[in-house]
Motif scaffolding. Structure first.
Motif, PDB file in Angstrom:
ATOM      1  N   GLU A  92      41.598  43.565  48.280  1.00 39.28           N
ATOM      2  CA  GLU A  92      40.467  44.108  47.115  1.00 39.28           C
ATOM      3  C   GLU A  92      39.811  45.908  47.255  1.00 39.28           C
ATOM      4  OE1 GLU A  92      36.822  42.162  49.035  1.00 39.28           O
ATOM      5  OE2 GLU A  92      37.596  40.129  48.829  1.00 39.28           O
ATOM      6  N   SER A 157      31.657  42.980  49.411  1.00 44.11           N
ATOM      7  CA  SER A 157      32.439  41.784  49.230  1.00 44.11           C
ATOM      8  C   SER A 157      31.604  41.694  51.073  1.00 44.11           C
ATOM      9  CB  SER A 157      33.838  41.842  49.615  1.00 44.11           C
ATOM     10  OG  SER A 157      34.531  40.848  49.957  1.00 44.11           O
ATOM     11  N   THR A 400      39.917  39.651  44.587  1.00 41.65           N
ATOM     12  CA  THR A 400      40.564  40.230  44.612  1.00 41.65           C
ATOM     13  C   THR A 400      40.551  40.866  42.186  1.00 41.65           C
ATOM     14  OG1 THR A 400      42.518  39.982  45.630  1.00 41.65           O
ATOM     15  CG2 THR A 400      42.928  41.854  44.286  1.00 41.65           C
TER      16      THR A 400
END
Length: 493
Positions: A92, A157, A400
């Motif tokens: 990420e 995230s 991702t």
């Protein structure tokens, strides 16, 4: 810091903070407490005075996107960082930085503006995350010179609860946050890339109706907010669709021996209900709980307490998105229909990511640490004889490409804003545009601008009226191919 008043005496709960014996003017008490050193810590959580590892890409145009990722896994007590780096999160981080590079090289997205970025490691700690967010909005992160007025958007995230609190803080400043992980998008300024949990619940009920199954069991992770919210939505939709529950089981987190016993008991209960007519078992479980339950199924099949065809499972995207981590159970399953996030991999990023090495990737301060964790070597020591340099492993997970999609959506929205409000400034933001106005309009464009999907350019991505991304859900069926030796198992759409 917590202070308690008892019998007219003030007690400071952390002994490292020492009250000064001075009288403070009423309403001015900033110097009443001092610390033994410049660094204030509660247990092992650094609160101030120490520069955290970070990535800072400067922007001469003062346009910065802040990113908060749990790069390290949390410590045992959940308050700070362990020494283990999360491989999925490293993807990420690199996807975020790669997307910044792509936008800065793009001829149509922000052609006259250089986008900047800052990346911080939350370690999955709510305390650490809240400290980082509040420090960023106060422009007070030690050793990091960044003005909050330059930050246009946060890419995060985070777990659902931390995402909610973070979104509330940033919403009060008209700053948009876009969360990659599962959360309940609840504000126009707190957007979520993944589909909402009620959409998965509706998808599972639609599958049941298509198959004509109206009597099923339900198993839920009792301590996971997303699983609980999804299960509640499922109960509501199922009741409206006349789907009855044979049983509604909550799976609680336990230590490994106790979890094994509980999972075996649950499989026994599910088997009894299946014999009595329950056609399937619907799972709203975390990945670890799914693994524990399927492990119990595997033990029951091998001990001849269960026939494979007796249990059929319907799983959420938690299973579908991480199916490769559950392949060891394929041969023991009688059937499985699972949902998967429709956001697919970005091939150009995968090619870029797999060529990274510590020598080439110096801007990411965590990458060398990740490389050493993955390969137990650095540099030329990684070559042995004729073997080439190892390749960074890439794991296909929706988070991702979501990061890349979020960044391109931001780039498209900011390009629209500049064209709409600043048409006479050669592709740059108007110097006198008030920040509140800029952030408000940017949010409107973010929520309403269509942009090509980064995985399928022929289709479009946009946030819905409920502040979620419109990436579709796909249904995967675990297929058994008996004409191949050995027998093959494959998930097919």
């Amino acid at each position: 810091q917590v202070m308690v008043v008892e019998n007219s005496t003030l007690h400071v709960m952390d002994d490292s903070l020492i009250p000064d014996e001075v009288s403070c003017p009423r309403g001015v008490c900033t110097s009443c407490l001092k610390t033994p050193s410049e660094q204030t810590q509660i247990r092992n959580v650094t609160l101030e005075g120490v520069t955290q590892k970070h990535v800072l890409l400067p922007s001469p145009d003062h346009i910065v996107v802040a990113a908060l990722f749990p790069i390290h896994r949390p410590s045992r007590d959940g308050a700070d960082c362990s020494e283990t780096i999360n491989g999925e999160t490293m993807q990420e981080v690199e996807a975020f930085l790669w997307a910044v590079d792509q936008i800065n090289q793009h001829q149509k997205l922000l052609p006259a503006t250089t986008l900047g970025a800052i990346v911080l490691d939350t370690c999955g700690s709510r305390i650490r995350t809240m400290n980082q967010v509040t420090s960023l909005v106060k422009s007070s992160l030690p050793g990091i010179n960044i003005d909050v007025s330059d930050i246009q958007t946060f890419i995060t995230s985070l777990d659902p609860e931390t995402a909610r609190v973070t979104g509330d803080i940033l919403s009060s400043l008209n700053i948009t946050s876009i969360n990659m992980g599962p959360s309940q998008a609840h504000s126009p300024y707190a957007l979520q890339m993944s589909p909402p949990v009620n959409m998965e619940a509706e998808g599972l009920v639609q599958m049941l109706r298509f198959l004509g199954w109206d009597y099923v069991s339900l198993v839920v992770s009792s301590e996971d907010p997303e699983a609980m919210a999804g299960a509640e939505a499922f109960r509501t939709v199922a009741q409206a669709s006349r789907v009855c529950l044979a049983q509604d089981i909550k799976l609680m987190p336990l230590d490994p021996p106790a979890m094994t016993t509980l999972a075996d008991q649950i499989v026994e209960q599910l088997t009894e209900k299946a014999v009595a007519g329950a056609r399937a078992t619907v799972l709203f479980l975390t990945l670890n709980d799914t693994r524990d339950l399927l492990g119990a199924v595997k033990r029951a099949v091998r001990a001849h307490r269960l026939l494979k065809h007796q249990l059929v499972f319907l799983g959420t995207s938690t299973w579908g998105d991480h199916k490769d981590k559950l392949r060891e159970f394929d041969s023991e399953l009688g059937g499985a229909l699972v949902l998967r996030d429709g956001q697919q991999d970005v091939k150009d990023f995968i090619a870029y990511y797999r060529l990274l090495s510590p020598e080439k990737n110096t801007r990411n301060p965590w990458f060398r640490e990740y490389w050493e964790q993955e390969f137990r070597c650095v540099g030329s020591a990684c070559k042995s004889g004729s073997n080439p340099m190892p390749v960074v492993p890439y794991e296909s997970v929706p988070s991702t490409p979501r990061v890349v999609q979020a960044m391109f959506s931001f780039g498209a929205a900011l390009t629209q804003l500049i064209g709409h409000l600043c048409p006479q400034h050669d592709g740059k933001l108007c110097p006198g545009l008030p920040k509140w106005r800029q952030r408000t309009v940017l949010n409107e464009f973010l929520r309403n601008t269509e942009v090509s999907r980064v995985d399928k350019p022929s289709e479009y991505f946009q946030f819905t009226e409920n502040f979620h991304g419109n990436a579709p859900l796909e249904v995967l069926n675990l297929m058994r191919f008996t004409d191949q030796k050995p027998i093959k198992y494959k998930y097919e759409k």
